[in-house]
Design a protein around this motif. Sequence first.
Motif, PDB file in Angstrom:
ATOM      1  N   ARG A 108       0.934  -1.330  -0.042  1.00 34.13           N
ATOM      2  CA  ARG A 108       0.006  -0.042   0.114  1.00 34.13           C
ATOM      3  C   ARG A 108       0.725   1.221  -0.139  1.00 34.13           C
ATOM      4  O   ARG A 108       0.534   2.268  -0.711  1.00 34.13           O
ATOM      5  CB  ARG A 108      -0.905  -0.104   1.346  1.00 34.13           C
ATOM      6  CG  ARG A 108      -2.225  -1.135   1.123  1.00 34.13           C
ATOM      7  CD  ARG A 108      -3.340  -0.805   2.273  1.00 34.13           C
ATOM      8  NE  ARG A 108      -2.860  -1.528   3.368  1.00 34.13           N
ATOM      9  CZ  ARG A 108      -3.242  -2.987   3.658  1.00 34.13           C
ATOM     10  NH1 ARG A 108      -3.942  -3.386   2.770  1.00 34.13           N
ATOM     11  NH2 ARG A 108      -2.639  -3.287   4.615  1.00 34.13           N
ATOM     12  N   ILE A 111       2.319   1.709  -3.627  1.00 33.62           N
ATOM     13  CA  ILE A 111       1.317   2.216  -4.553  1.00 33.62           C
ATOM     14  C   ILE A 111       0.798   3.583  -4.212  1.00 33.62           C
ATOM     15  O   ILE A 111       0.677   4.505  -5.231  1.00 33.62           O
ATOM     16  CB  ILE A 111      -0.173   1.423  -4.212  1.00 33.62           C
ATOM     17  CG1 ILE A 111       0.149  -0.104  -4.665  1.00 33.62           C
ATOM     18  CG2 ILE A 111      -1.434   2.128  -4.877  1.00 33.62           C
ATOM     19  CD1 ILE A 111      -1.101  -0.889  -4.204  1.00 33.62           C
ATOM     20  N   CYS A 118      -3.117  -0.051  -9.853  1.00 35.82           N
ATOM     21  CA  CYS A 118      -3.206  -1.713 -10.028  1.00 35.82           C
ATOM     22  C   CYS A 118      -4.562  -1.953  -9.508  1.00 35.82           C
ATOM     23  O   CYS A 118      -4.277  -3.367  -9.114  1.00 35.82           O
ATOM     24  CB  CYS A 118      -2.086  -2.011  -9.398  1.00 35.82           C
ATOM     25  SG  CYS A 118      -2.044  -1.851  -7.437  1.00 35.82           S
ATOM     26  N   TYR A 120      -6.282  -1.568  -6.837  1.00 35.01           N
ATOM     27  CA  TYR A 120      -6.279  -1.791  -5.311  1.00 35.01           C
ATOM     28  C   TYR A 120      -7.515  -1.908  -4.926  1.00 35.01           C
ATOM     29  O   TYR A 120      -8.345  -0.872  -5.238  1.00 35.01           O
ATOM     30  CB  TYR A 120      -5.059  -1.003  -4.685  1.00 35.01           C
ATOM     31  CG  TYR A 120      -5.215  -1.399  -3.192  1.00 35.01           C
ATOM     32  CD1 TYR A 120      -4.702  -2.741  -2.477  1.00 35.01           C
ATOM     33  CD2 TYR A 120      -6.051  -0.602  -2.308  1.00 35.01           C
ATOM     34  CE1 TYR A 120      -5.103  -3.044  -1.484  1.00 35.01           C
ATOM     35  CE2 TYR A 120      -6.229  -0.826  -0.911  1.00 35.01           C
ATOM     36  CZ  TYR A 120      -5.631  -2.012  -0.540  1.00 35.01           C
ATOM     37  OH  TYR A 120      -5.690  -2.238   0.877  1.00 35.01           O
ATOM     38  N   SER A 122      -9.640  -3.002  -0.906  1.00 35.10           N
ATOM     39  CA  SER A 122      -9.380  -3.538   0.191  1.00 35.10           C
ATOM     40  C   SER A 122     -10.365  -4.479   0.726  1.00 35.10           C
ATOM     41  O   SER A 122     -11.583  -4.863   0.513  1.00 35.10           O
ATOM     42  CB  SER A 122      -9.130  -2.242   1.504  1.00 35.10           C
ATOM     43  OG  SER A 122     -10.882  -1.886   1.546  1.00 35.10           O
ATOM     44  N   HIS A 180      -6.863  -6.850  -2.685  1.00 30.85           N
ATOM     45  CA  HIS A 180      -6.694  -7.365  -3.948  1.00 30.85           C
ATOM     46  C   HIS A 180      -6.365  -6.398  -4.914  1.00 30.85           C
ATOM     47  O   HIS A 180      -6.286  -5.198  -4.966  1.00 30.85           O
ATOM     48  CB  HIS A 180      -7.608  -8.487  -4.162  1.00 30.85           C
ATOM     49  CG  HIS A 180      -8.888  -7.849  -4.323  1.00 30.85           C
ATOM     50  ND1 HIS A 180      -9.395  -7.319  -5.767  1.00 30.85           N
ATOM     51  CD2 HIS A 180      -9.934  -7.717  -3.490  1.00 30.85           C
ATOM     52  CE1 HIS A 180     -10.563  -6.851  -5.405  1.00 30.85           C
ATOM     53  NE2 HIS A 180     -11.157  -7.128  -4.262  1.00 30.85           N
ATOM     54  N   ILE A 181      -5.457  -6.720  -5.823  1.00 26.76           N
ATOM     55  CA  ILE A 181      -4.806  -6.051  -6.952  1.00 26.76           C
ATOM     56  C   ILE A 181      -4.865  -6.889  -8.248  1.00 26.76           C
ATOM     57  O   ILE A 181      -4.853  -8.149  -8.461  1.00 26.76           O
ATOM     58  CB  ILE A 181      -3.591  -5.721  -6.336  1.00 26.76           C
ATOM     59  CG1 ILE A 181      -2.755  -6.675  -5.961  1.00 26.76           C
ATOM     60  CG2 ILE A 181      -3.407  -4.394  -5.382  1.00 26.76           C
ATOM     61  CD1 ILE A 181      -1.766  -7.503  -6.962  1.00 26.76           C
ATOM     62  N   LEU A 186       0.867  -4.139 -10.719  1.00 24.77           N
ATOM     63  CA  LEU A 186       1.639  -3.776  -9.816  1.00 24.77           C
ATOM     64  C   LEU A 186       3.093  -3.946  -9.674  1.00 24.77           C
ATOM     65  O   LEU A 186       3.986  -2.932  -9.675  1.00 24.77           O
ATOM     66  CB  LEU A 186       1.113  -4.658  -8.539  1.00 24.77           C
ATOM     67  CG  LEU A 186       1.994  -4.434  -7.279  1.00 24.77           C
ATOM     68  CD1 LEU A 186       1.914  -3.019  -6.749  1.00 24.77           C
ATOM     69  CD2 LEU A 186       1.711  -5.574  -6.026  1.00 24.77           C
TER      70      LEU A 186
END
Length: 430
Positions: A108, A111, A118, A120, A122, A180-181, A186
Motif C-alpha cells: 500500500r 502504491i 493496479c 487495489y 481493500s 486485492h490487486i 503492480l
Amino acid sequence: MTCYPDSYYAASRGDTTDYPSLTDHIFADICVVGGGYSGLSTAIALQEKGYKVVLLEGSKIGFGASGRNGGQLVNSFSRDIDHIEKHYGKDTANAMGSMAFEGADCIRDLIKRYTIDCDYKSGGFFAAFTEKQMDELARKKELWERYDNNKLSIVDKHNISNIVNTDAYVGGLVDEHCGHIHPLKLALGEAVAFTSIGGQVFEQSKVINIEHLQQQDKKITLVKTKQGCVTANKVVLAGNAYMGNLEPKLAKKSMPCGTQIVTSEVLPEELANSLIPSGYCVEDMNYKLDYYRVTADNRLLFGGGVTYGGGDPASIENFLKPHMNKIFPAMQEYKIDYAWGGDFLLTLNRLPQLGRIGENVYYTQGYSGHGINTSHLAGKLLAEAIHGDSSRFDVFANLPHYSFPGGRLFRVPFTMMGAWYYGLRDSLGL
C-alpha cells in the motif's frame, strides 16, 4: 524472445514497455536477479537508500508468479504464527509475528508513494465449509489479534450473503487488512517506480553464471548473461520458481508447484455486484483451496489447485469451471475468456527462505503460496540487511531449511502423497 502467457492480466495490463536487454559490461553496487515482486521490492528499497542498483530479468517484468497469481494480499505466512511458536520457539514466533502483517502495508505504501494504478481494493474473506473450519478461524482471529491485527470479524451463516452470495459456506472471517490487486499492473508499476529514481532494468537478460573474484582488498561478483555482464559488490537472487538451477544449493531445498486461474467473460454489472457484494477477495479454508474475486471490469477471476513439480493440467477450464459453478450456480451460463497457470515455489517446512551465500550473495525465495505480501516484506528486510542492519533479516535467515527427501527424483511424489491425504480430509470434512 519470451512473451507473457495468454492471461487476463497480460491482456489488460495497459503498460507495454519493453526494457532493453543487457549487451554491455556495466557496474553497480547491487545486482538483483529476478524481475518479480521479490526483486523489484528489494531494488526499490536499495535504490531509495542511495545504492546504484541494476535489475536483470530473464524474460519480462512480472513474467513469473508475480504477474500470474490470484492477486490476493493475504496476511501472515504459509505456516501461521502458532505453528512457528510450536516448532521454532516463542522468540522466533514473536519476531515473525511482529512482521506478519507488514507486507500488505509495504504494498500500500508503494502504491501511494509512486501512484501505481493496479486496481487495489481493500478487504479479504476466509470462507468456512464446516463448523470445524469456523473453530479454526476463531482461533486464527484470536492469534492474529495478539499481533495487532485488529481489523478482523467473524461472520456467521445468517450474514454471509453480505460478504459472498453463496450457500456453500457456514461462515467465515473478514480481514480488512487484506486486499486485492491486478498483480501484473503492480509489478509493472514497481518497475516504473524503480527506474524513476535511477534504477536500471534489463529484460530478456537471463543470468547464466555468477563468478566471484578477489579484487585488491575486496571481493566482487560478476553476474553474466549471454550478451553482457554486471560487476557488483553484492548480488540478490530473487528468481523464485523461475531461477532454475542457477544456484543448486537453493534449488534442492525447494520445489516449483503450479496453480491455475480462469477468468470469465465480462459479467452484467448487477450480477458481478451480487456475487461478492462486499467487493472482497475470497479464499476457502480447505488445504487444496479455491480463491476468487471480481475484477475491476466485472469478470469473475477464480483460481485453485496445485500441480506438484510445476506445469498445468490438460484443461485448466475443465479443472476449475466445476469449482466455480459449485460456488456460484449462476456462472454456468457464462463462458471463460482466459485460462492460465504459473509456478510458485514450495519449501519443505512451508516457510520462506532468506539468507546469504558467502559474503556477497543474498537470496529470498519459497513463499509457498503467500508470495505477494511476503515478497514485499522480504525486499524490505534484504535492503535493511545489505545496508547494515540484519536483525530482522536474520530472524528468517536463522530458520532451519532442509532438502526434500530423496532429492529431485522423489520430492514430487513425496509431496503429492501429503497433498492427497489432506485433500481427502477436506472432502470428508475432517
